[in-house]
Motif scaffolding. Structure first.
Motif, PDB file in Angstrom:
ATOM      1  N   MET A   1       0.853  -1.008  -0.037  1.00 22.29           N
ATOM      2  CA  MET A   1       0.424  -0.221  -0.516  1.00 22.29           C
ATOM      3  C   MET A   1       0.777   1.078  -0.446  1.00 22.29           C
ATOM      4  O   MET A   1       1.171   0.990   0.630  1.00 22.29           O
ATOM      5  CB  MET A   1      -0.852   0.326   1.638  1.00 22.29           C
ATOM      6  N   LEU A   9      -7.322   4.299   4.221  1.00 24.05           N
ATOM      7  CA  LEU A   9      -7.411   3.257   4.660  1.00 24.05           C
ATOM      8  C   LEU A   9      -7.764   4.668   5.982  1.00 24.05           C
ATOM      9  O   LEU A   9      -9.380   4.020   6.202  1.00 24.05           O
ATOM     10  CB  LEU A   9      -6.741   2.995   4.922  1.00 24.05           C
ATOM     11  N   VAL A  12     -11.586   6.206   5.748  1.00 28.95           N
ATOM     12  CA  VAL A  12     -12.623   4.997   5.335  1.00 28.95           C
ATOM     13  C   VAL A  12     -12.991   4.313   6.944  1.00 28.95           C
ATOM     14  O   VAL A  12     -14.164   4.735   7.126  1.00 28.95           O
ATOM     15  CB  VAL A  12     -12.317   4.205   4.755  1.00 28.95           C
ATOM     16  N   LEU A  56     -21.666 -11.504   0.484  1.00 27.34           N
ATOM     17  CA  LEU A  56     -20.239 -12.088   1.220  1.00 27.34           C
ATOM     18  C   LEU A  56     -19.670 -13.201   1.189  1.00 27.34           C
ATOM     19  O   LEU A  56     -18.460 -13.740   0.963  1.00 27.34           O
ATOM     20  CB  LEU A  56     -19.880 -10.906   2.135  1.00 27.34           C
TER      21      LEU A  56
ATOM     22  N   GLY B  35      -4.213  -6.432   4.038  1.00 30.38           N
ATOM     23  CA  GLY B  35      -3.174  -4.979   3.884  1.00 30.38           C
ATOM     24  C   GLY B  35      -3.129  -4.639   4.847  1.00 30.38           C
ATOM     25  O   GLY B  35      -2.568  -2.827   4.325  1.00 30.38           O
ATOM     26  N   PHE B  36      -3.778  -3.728   6.174  1.00 33.36           N
ATOM     27  CA  PHE B  36      -3.834  -3.359   7.094  1.00 33.36           C
ATOM     28  C   PHE B  36      -2.441  -3.590   7.803  1.00 33.36           C
ATOM     29  O   PHE B  36      -1.977  -4.496   7.765  1.00 33.36           O
ATOM     30  CB  PHE B  36      -4.819  -3.530   7.700  1.00 33.36           C
ATOM     31  N   VAL B  56     -16.163  -6.754   7.591  1.00 32.55           N
ATOM     32  CA  VAL B  56     -16.822  -6.669   6.246  1.00 32.55           C
ATOM     33  C   VAL B  56     -15.966  -5.547   6.057  1.00 32.55           C
ATOM     34  O   VAL B  56     -15.718  -5.857   4.788  1.00 32.55           O
ATOM     35  CB  VAL B  56     -18.350  -6.740   6.317  1.00 32.55           C
ATOM     36  N   GLU B  59     -12.356  -7.164   4.425  1.00 32.70           N
ATOM     37  CA  GLU B  59     -12.609  -7.614   3.618  1.00 32.70           C
ATOM     38  C   GLU B  59     -13.365  -6.846   2.008  1.00 32.70           C
ATOM     39  O   GLU B  59     -12.881  -7.370   0.965  1.00 32.70           O
ATOM     40  CB  GLU B  59     -14.008  -8.559   3.578  1.00 32.70           C
ATOM     41  N   LEU B  60     -13.748  -5.706   2.487  1.00 32.18           N
ATOM     42  CA  LEU B  60     -14.254  -5.649   1.130  1.00 32.18           C
ATOM     43  C   LEU B  60     -12.653  -4.136   0.635  1.00 32.18           C
ATOM     44  O   LEU B  60     -12.665  -3.801  -0.575  1.00 32.18           O
ATOM     45  CB  LEU B  60     -15.602  -4.179   1.430  1.00 32.18           C
ATOM     46  N   PHE B  61     -12.227  -3.684   1.651  1.00 31.10           N
ATOM     47  CA  PHE B  61     -11.017  -3.445   1.155  1.00 31.10           C
ATOM     48  C   PHE B  61     -10.012  -3.839   0.538  1.00 31.10           C
ATOM     49  O   PHE B  61      -9.339  -3.294  -0.251  1.00 31.10           O
ATOM     50  CB  PHE B  61     -10.156  -2.700   2.326  1.00 31.10           C
ATOM     51  N   PRO B  67     -14.503   3.885  -1.470  1.00 31.53           N
ATOM     52  CA  PRO B  67     -15.089   4.404   0.050  1.00 31.53           C
ATOM     53  C   PRO B  67     -16.392   3.803   0.339  1.00 31.53           C
ATOM     54  O   PRO B  67     -16.617   3.811   1.023  1.00 31.53           O
ATOM     55  CB  PRO B  67     -13.803   5.473  -0.005  1.00 31.53           C
ATOM     56  N   ILE B  70     -17.813   0.711   1.147  1.00 28.55           N
ATOM     57  CA  ILE B  70     -17.014   0.287   2.311  1.00 28.55           C
ATOM     58  C   ILE B  70     -17.693   1.150   3.192  1.00 28.55           C
ATOM     59  O   ILE B  70     -18.054   0.131   4.357  1.00 28.55           O
ATOM     60  CB  ILE B  70     -16.098   0.377   2.729  1.00 28.55           C
ATOM     61  N   VAL B  71     -17.855   2.348   3.952  1.00 28.72           N
ATOM     62  CA  VAL B  71     -18.908   2.754   4.798  1.00 28.72           C
ATOM     63  C   VAL B  71     -20.022   2.636   4.791  1.00 28.72           C
ATOM     64  O   VAL B  71     -20.819   1.996   5.575  1.00 28.72           O
ATOM     65  CB  VAL B  71     -18.395   4.286   4.611  1.00 28.72           C
ATOM     66  N   ILE B  74     -20.580  -1.153   5.680  1.00 25.60           N
ATOM     67  CA  ILE B  74     -20.103  -0.811   7.548  1.00 25.60           C
ATOM     68  C   ILE B  74     -21.158  -0.607   8.097  1.00 25.60           C
ATOM     69  O   ILE B  74     -22.237  -0.960   9.109  1.00 25.60           O
ATOM     70  CB  ILE B  74     -18.739  -0.004   7.553  1.00 25.60           C
TER      71      ILE B  74
END
Lengths: 103, 238
Positions: A1, A9, A12, A56, B35-36, B56, B59-61, B67, B70-71, B74
């Motif tokens: 990243m 991120l 978000v 999902l 990737g976090f 969730v 997974e989406l990220f 974005p 994703i929000v 959630i």
């Protein structure tokens, strides 16, 4: 990243935190403002979690490979009787057995 | 009295903390896998503090979903909290403004369920009790996320140790947790099929919103049931 992606991120996550807090205070605000939610709207809201979460699960079942599909089926059967921790354990054991003992 | 209430809350929340702990570690490990950084994982646990929606989100990220989607996802997964906050409003009316702020921030499924039970038994829902119950779940959730994330960094190939199978099964468990709700099976069937179809026709990440909307619209159009439903609580969930 890279850096820009990483900042995105963080934004978000912050937006998600605000959105989550809104759900946690929203009912309190609504109950002091509004008498009741229309029944069709309530039925729709009730369906939200199962509807989102199914999207999902189903594609992962098809695209994860046969080992993942078998593990998910076993976990589903376990999940009808036991808690999700047991589902995770059973699914994980199945997938590990397939990957390391069979293939 | 206040101190007693606090410790009574801590004792009451302890079993919840024990059952939530593995999920905190799981979130940390999967977050790093998606990737976090370790910091991002703990940052999310500390600010969002809602296990299922955190899963969730990552997974989406990991799938490079837009974005806003994703929000929104959630938000949708956490939407049930609206019912909780509406329902506990009558029990925490005596809290101060700042106390209410913290109370709502900490309002996870078991916190809601225990507050309702305590009020039903006729015991006072004091802020000290509420905070004690909340803190014994909140703080370990951060620690477990940190440990999971650090452990996750040491993993080379997540497939070799079977990490990739855990998220879909975790989500399946959540879906099963809602199975007492009205229209559950038709909603799950329609959302599943619509998401698979959308995955092939439109592609990821749109299959999430298209599948979800299909199920929600179906529920809105189905005949209404007579009984009024209580919000379903998930026993382990933070």
């Amino acid at each position: 990243m890279d850096n820009a992606e990483h900042m995105q991120l963080i934004y978000v996550i912050l937006a998600a935190a605000v959105a989550t807090f809104l759900t946690r205070i929203g009912g309190y605000v609504m109950i002091t403002q509004m008498k009741r939610i229309p029944p069709r709207m309530e039925a729709a809201l009730n369906a939200v979690p199962a509807a989102v979460l199914s999207t999902l699960v189903a594609p992962a079942f098809l695209s994860g490979g046969w080992d993942v599909a078998v593990a998910m089926l076993v976990a589903l059967v376990i999940g009808l009787r036991f808690s999700s921790l047991w589902m995770l354990l059973a699914g994980w054991l199945v997938v590990m057995a397939i990957r390391h003992l069979l293939v | 009295m206040t101190k007693d209430d606090f410790w009574q809350g801590v004792r009451g929340g302890f079993p919840v903390m024990v059952s939530a702990a593995p999920f905190g570690a799981l979130f940390g490990a999967l977050a790093v896998d998606n990737g976090f950084s370790v910091f991002d994982a703990v940052f999310m646990s500390a600010t969002v503090y809602a296990g299922a929606s955190q899963m969730v989100g990552l997974e989406l990220f990991g799938h490079n979903v837009q974005p806003w989607l994703i929000v929104l996802s959630i938000f949708a997964v956490n939407f049930r909290h609206i019912l909780y906050s509406a329902s506990i409003a009558r029990h925490i009316r005596h809290f101060s403004g700042l106390q209410k702020f913290f109370a709502f921030f900490l309002l996870v499924d078991p916190q809601y369920a225990e507050t309702e039970k305590r009020a039903e038994r006729g015991e006072p829902v004091t802020f000290a009790w509420y905070l004690g119950f909340g803190m014994i779940i909140y703080l370990p959730w951060q620690i477990m996320t940190l440990l999971g994330a650090i452990f996750g960094q040491m993993i080379g190939d997540p497939k070799a140790i079977g990490l990739d199978v855990l998220l879909p099964i975790y989500f399946m468990g959540l879906v099963l947790g809602f199975r007492k709700r009205d229209n559950w099976l038709p909603v799950v069937a329609v959302s599943s099929l619509a998401s698979i179809a959308a995955m092939h026709v439109v592609g990821s990440p749109w299959h999430v919103s298209i599948g979800a909307i299909a199920g929600i619209l179906l529920a809105a159009c189905m005949p209404l049931s007579k009984r009024h439903e209580e919000p379903v609580t998930l026993e382990h969930e933070v």
